[in-house]
Design a protein around this motif. Structure first.
Motif, PDB file in Angstrom:
ATOM      1  N   GLN A   1      -1.573   3.496  -9.784  1.00 49.86           N
ATOM      2  CA  GLN A   1      -2.802   4.055  -9.221  1.00 49.86           C
ATOM      3  C   GLN A   1      -3.977   3.636 -10.102  1.00 49.86           C
ATOM      4  OE1 GLN A   1      -2.719   8.214  -8.226  1.00 49.86           O
ATOM      5  NE2 GLN A   1      -4.941   8.399  -8.152  1.00 49.86           N
TER       6      GLN A   1
ATOM      7  N   LYS B   1      -6.712   4.779  -5.050  1.00 52.91           N
ATOM      8  CA  LYS B   1      -5.539   4.622  -4.195  1.00 52.91           C
ATOM      9  C   LYS B   1      -4.308   4.283  -5.030  1.00 52.91           C
ATOM     10  CE  LYS B   1      -7.994   3.178  -0.019  1.00 52.91           C
ATOM     11  NZ  LYS B   1      -8.104   2.151   1.051  1.00 52.91           N
TER      12      LYS B   1
ATOM     13  N   ASN C   1       0.843  -1.189   0.000  1.00 51.46           N
ATOM     14  CA  ASN C   1       0.000   0.000   0.000  1.00 51.46           C
ATOM     15  C   ASN C   1       0.880   1.241   0.000  1.00 51.46           C
ATOM     16  OD1 ASN C   1       0.975   0.035   2.612  1.00 51.46           O
ATOM     17  ND2 ASN C   1      -1.036   0.177   3.596  1.00 51.46           N
ATOM     18  N   ASP C   2       0.260   2.403  -0.129  1.00 45.61           N
ATOM     19  CA  ASP C   2       1.005   3.652  -0.321  1.00 45.61           C
ATOM     20  C   ASP C   2       1.993   3.934   0.809  1.00 45.61           C
ATOM     21  OD1 ASP C   2       1.806   5.982  -1.498  1.00 45.61           O
ATOM     22  OD2 ASP C   2       0.063   7.158  -0.886  1.00 45.61           O
ATOM     23  N   LYS C   3       1.651   3.525   2.034  1.00 43.94           N
ATOM     24  CA  LYS C   3       2.538   3.765   3.177  1.00 43.94           C
ATOM     25  C   LYS C   3       3.570   2.657   3.357  1.00 43.94           C
ATOM     26  CE  LYS C   3      -0.924   6.477   5.704  1.00 43.94           C
ATOM     27  NZ  LYS C   3      -1.696   6.598   6.962  1.00 43.94           N
ATOM     28  N   GLU C   4       3.549   1.677   2.458  1.00 42.46           N
ATOM     29  CA  GLU C   4       4.488   0.552   2.477  1.00 42.46           C
ATOM     30  C   GLU C   4       4.461  -0.214   3.800  1.00 42.46           C
ATOM     31  OE1 GLU C   4       8.297   1.047   0.491  1.00 42.46           O
ATOM     32  OE2 GLU C   4       7.767   3.117  -0.011  1.00 42.46           O
ATOM     33  N   GLU C   5       3.251  -0.367   4.335  1.00 37.61           N
ATOM     34  CA  GLU C   5       3.113  -1.077   5.607  1.00 37.61           C
ATOM     35  C   GLU C   5       2.256  -2.340   5.488  1.00 37.61           C
ATOM     36  OE1 GLU C   5       1.361   1.915   8.045  1.00 37.61           O
ATOM     37  OE2 GLU C   5      -0.646   1.724   7.136  1.00 37.61           O
ATOM     38  N   GLU C   6       1.676  -2.559   4.303  1.00 35.49           N
ATOM     39  CA  GLU C   6       0.825  -3.736   4.103  1.00 35.49           C
ATOM     40  C   GLU C   6       1.131  -4.362   2.744  1.00 35.49           C
ATOM     41  OE1 GLU C   6      -3.909  -5.016   3.961  1.00 35.49           O
ATOM     42  OE2 GLU C   6      -3.336  -2.903   4.089  1.00 35.49           O
TER      43      GLU C   6
ATOM     44  N   TYR D   1      -0.401   2.512  -5.102  1.00 34.75           N
ATOM     45  CA  TYR D   1       0.342   1.421  -4.485  1.00 34.75           C
ATOM     46  C   TYR D   1       1.797   1.475  -4.941  1.00 34.75           C
ATOM     47  CZ  TYR D   1      -4.328  -0.336  -3.460  1.00 34.75           C
ATOM     48  OH  TYR D   1      -5.616  -0.456  -3.000  1.00 34.75           O
TER      49      TYR D   1
END
Length: 245
Positions: free
Chosen positions: A170, A144, A107-112, A146
């Motif tokens: 996106q 969103k 995901n965009d925050k690179e956490e998932e 990615y």
């Protein structure tokens, strides 16, 4: 008369200011642009940007990855591409190597982690990796962005030695007119519609599929070369397609 001229001048000024406002203030929806037939694939990049990291990663050298080895993702200079699907194909050039390549979508925050796949190629070339739309994978949501990455695993015991390149995808929702244009059964027409509406991943995937179906078509080879050169990817424009994953 003076009041009329004042109002006309004011209207022109307001229009000029509105034209300078960033497009990001409006919802991101793909509106179909007029189709202009051309010998070239005239890709028109949308007004979106992402952190730069498109340059091919390089390595200091070891048994799996000789010095100077690099990989190059096929993405516009903005380092982001649009898609209309939850299952886009991401392309990358991989040189001859026995190292594994790890493809990851976050995901965009690179956490998932949304999707990940490890593969190896038996020869150098451009390969497309498709993000599955079914199974245990999370879907790419409309609106969103990615982060995807390709990591060349040069030393499995020291992942800090990986050669890594990143880019963004996106997904957007097409307008009704664009959906109608893409309903055309002619692949060349759809290719031009994707390109002229700035839909990068489908532009590249459509042209790659056409080339695989008719590998001896010099016209398609020229379109492919021109498209990559137009996006600053001339260093890999002549590399062969080695098949989808």
């Amino acid at each position: 008369m003076k009041r009329f001229l004042h109002r006309a001048t004011l209207a022109v000024a307001v229009s000029a200011i509105a034209a300078t406002l960033p497009s990001s203030l409006a919802p991101m929806r793909a509106q179909s642009q007029p189709l202009l037939l051309s010998q070239n694939v005239n890709f028109k990049p949308p007004d979106v940007t992402a952190p730069a990291n498109r340059q091919g990663g390089t390595h200091r050298g070891n048994k799996l990855c000789p010095a100077g080895l690099s990989i190059t993702p096929l993405v516009p200079p903005t380092n982001i591409g649009l898609t209309l699907t939850d299952s886009p194909t991401i392309f990358v050039y991989v040189p001859q190597t026995s190292a594994k390549i790890e493809f990851t979508v976050l995901n965009d925050k690179e956490e998932e982690v949304v999707y990940e796949k490890t593969f190896k190629l038996d020869k150098s070339g451009i390969v497309g990796v498709t993000i599955p739309a079914t199974g245990n994978n999370k879907s790419l949501e409309v609106g969103k962005r990615y982060v995807w990455s390709f990591s060349l695993v040069c030393d499995p015991e020291d992942r800090s030695a990986d050669v890594v390149v990143k880019g963004f995808v996106q997904r957007i929702e097409p307008e009704a007119t664009l959906k109608s244009d893409l309903a055309n059964p002619d692949p060349m027409t759809r290719l031009n519609v994707y390109a002229q509406n700035g839909i990068w991943y489908e532009t590249l995937a459509t042209l790659a599929q056409m080339r695989r179906q008719t590998p001896g078509d010099a016209r398609l080879t020229a379109k492919w070369t021109q498209l990559l050169q137009s996006q600053g990817l001339e260093s890999v424009a002549a590399q062969p397609l080695v098949g989808p994953l």
